[in-house]
Write an enzyme that holds these catalytic residues in place. Structure first.
Site, PDB file in Angstrom:
ATOM      1  N   SER A   1      -3.593   2.712  -8.701  1.00  0.00           N
ATOM      2  CA  SER A   1      -4.391   4.007  -8.796  1.00  0.00           C
ATOM      3  C   SER A   1      -5.395   3.693 -10.023  1.00  0.00           C
ATOM      4  O   SER A   1      -5.080   3.178 -10.987  1.00  0.00           O
ATOM      5  CB  SER A   1      -3.689   5.263  -9.038  1.00  0.00           C
ATOM      6  OG  SER A   1      -4.320   6.280  -9.380  1.00  0.00           O
TER       7      SER A   1
ATOM      8  N   ASN B   1       0.700  -1.149   0.199  1.00  0.00           N
ATOM      9  CA  ASN B   1       0.054   0.014  -0.022  1.00  0.00           C
ATOM     10  C   ASN B   1       0.873   1.255   0.046  1.00  0.00           C
ATOM     11  O   ASN B   1       0.555   2.415  -0.473  1.00  0.00           O
ATOM     12  CB  ASN B   1      -0.970   0.101   1.184  1.00  0.00           C
ATOM     13  CG  ASN B   1      -1.588   1.411   1.679  1.00  0.00           C
ATOM     14  OD1 ASN B   1      -2.466   1.880   0.856  1.00  0.00           O
ATOM     15  ND2 ASN B   1      -0.804   2.002   2.536  1.00  0.00           N
TER      16      ASN B   1
ATOM     17  N   SER C   1       4.218   5.484 -12.603  1.00  0.00           N
ATOM     18  CA  SER C   1       4.565   4.469 -11.799  1.00  0.00           C
ATOM     19  C   SER C   1       3.502   3.267 -11.215  1.00  0.00           C
ATOM     20  O   SER C   1       3.574   2.301 -10.934  1.00  0.00           O
ATOM     21  CB  SER C   1       5.102   5.080 -10.462  1.00  0.00           C
ATOM     22  OG  SER C   1       4.158   5.763  -9.485  1.00  0.00           O
TER      23      SER C   1
ATOM     24  N   TYR D   1       4.057   9.931 -11.161  1.00  0.00           N
ATOM     25  CA  TYR D   1       3.109   9.015 -10.301  1.00  0.00           C
ATOM     26  C   TYR D   1       2.218   8.140 -11.005  1.00  0.00           C
ATOM     27  O   TYR D   1       2.159   6.782 -10.807  1.00  0.00           O
ATOM     28  CB  TYR D   1       2.139   9.784  -9.468  1.00  0.00           C
ATOM     29  CG  TYR D   1       0.953   9.359  -8.655  1.00  0.00           C
ATOM     30  CD1 TYR D   1       1.379   8.727  -7.314  1.00  0.00           C
ATOM     31  CD2 TYR D   1      -0.232   9.054  -9.281  1.00  0.00           C
ATOM     32  CE1 TYR D   1       0.411   8.043  -6.710  1.00  0.00           C
ATOM     33  CE2 TYR D   1      -1.048   8.461  -8.302  1.00  0.00           C
ATOM     34  CZ  TYR D   1      -1.033   7.982  -7.015  1.00  0.00           C
ATOM     35  OH  TYR D   1      -1.756   7.448  -6.272  1.00  0.00           O
TER      36      TYR D   1
END
Ligand SMILES: NC(=O)c1ccc[n+]([C@@H]2O[C@H](COP(=O)([O-])OP(=O)(O)OC[C@H]3O[C@@H](n4cnc5c(N)ncnc54)[C@H](O)[C@@H]3O)[C@@H](O)[C@H]2O)c1
Length: 256
Positions: free
Chosen positions: A143, A91, A163, A160
């Site tokens: 995400s 996480n 990744s 972000y």
């Protein structure tokens, strides 16, 4: 129907937000929990909360997931206390803002070091135990932006997002390689949820919230606890034949 009694669940980045919520959910359903993060005081507080509310054992270990030595030591500590690891929830994550024309190399590396290398390192040290015990449930938090571009200009995050997309590829490879050892590897892709990562950024921007709510069929961000159901499902034997999948939890935001 979910029963995690006698299971051992490891949660990285457990000191706040979605990781802390997942640790609560694991404990609520009977799992002993190892919570890992860099902020020891926050972990100790969560550890006390879990022990006071649920009849489970808890191990709180300081661990920066980008540091191989710290990861190795933390996993050894968990196995020495509990004798096994059944569930790994990867996480821990950081969100660095900016498009490629704005990001420094350090910004770029920070996203990949935490969000991708972190998962590589924890899995590197946990998977051998799971292979030996012929059992494992790995859940990687990615995400919704692994699947769709930032359609709002307010918060672009190219490092972000890429990744988080890399996590999907890693999940597919691990699912293929370790299925024969009865290890499932899946990804959960949250939309917008309030947490330390978002409370002072996305949640502070009326422009972004208006954009999100207008583009989300359910017209709202996710609420506390609304990610945990899917995390629990993918961590339990209810999903014993589900692997290599990516589940988006975003109230339908990515549909439009
Ligand atoms: N909140 C959202 O809207 C949202 C949306 C999509 C994805 N996510 C993902 O959910 C996960 C949890 O984020 P959150 O929203 O709860 O935010 P958060 O900031 O509350 O949680 C992230 C946690 O990871 C920890 N962490 C960061 N770098 C670390 C490192 N090197 N070693 C160990 N721990 C480290 C942080 O300290 C923090 O506790 C992240 O992977 C994030 O990318 C969140």
């Amino acid at each position: 129907m979910i029963n995690l009694k006698n299971k051992v669940a490891v949660v990285t980045g457990a000191s706040s937000g979605l990781g802390a919520d997942a640790a609560r959910a694991y404990a609520q359903f009977g799992a002993n929990v190892a919570i890992l993060a860099r902020r020891k005081e926050k972990l100790e507080k969560l550890s006390d909360e879990l022990k006071n509310n649920f009849e489970v054992e808890v191990l709180a270990a300081g661990c920066d997931v980008t540091d191989e030595n710290q990861v190795k030591l933390a996993i050894e500590q968990i196995v020495s206390k509990f004798g096994k690891i059944d569930i790994l929830l990867n996480n821990a994550g950081v969100a660095v803002r900016g498009g490629v024309h704005q990001l420094s190399v350090e910004d770029w590396d920070k996203s990949f070091n935490t969000n991708v290398k972190g998962i590589f390192l924890t899995s590197k040290y946990v998977v051998p135990y799971m292979i030996k015990q012929n059992y494992g449930k790995i859940v990687n938090i990615s995400s919704v932006n692994a699947h769709i571009a930032d359609k709002s200009d307010v918060f672009i995050r190219h490092g972000y997002n890429s990744s988080k997309s890399a996590i999907l590829g890693l999940t597919l490879g691990m699912a293929c390689s370790y299925g024969k050892y009865n290890i499932t590897v899946n990804t959960v892709c949250p939309g917008l949820f309030e947490s330390e990562m978002t409370e002072n950024t996305l949640f502070k921007s009326n422009e972004f919230l208006d954009f999100y709510n207008t583009n989300c069929p359910m017209s709202r961000p996710g609420r506390k606890g609304e990610l945990s159901g899917t995390v629990l499902y993918l961590s339990s034997d209810l999903s014993s034949y589900v692997t290599g999948q990516s589940i988006i939890i975003d109230g339908g935001m990515s549909l439009i």
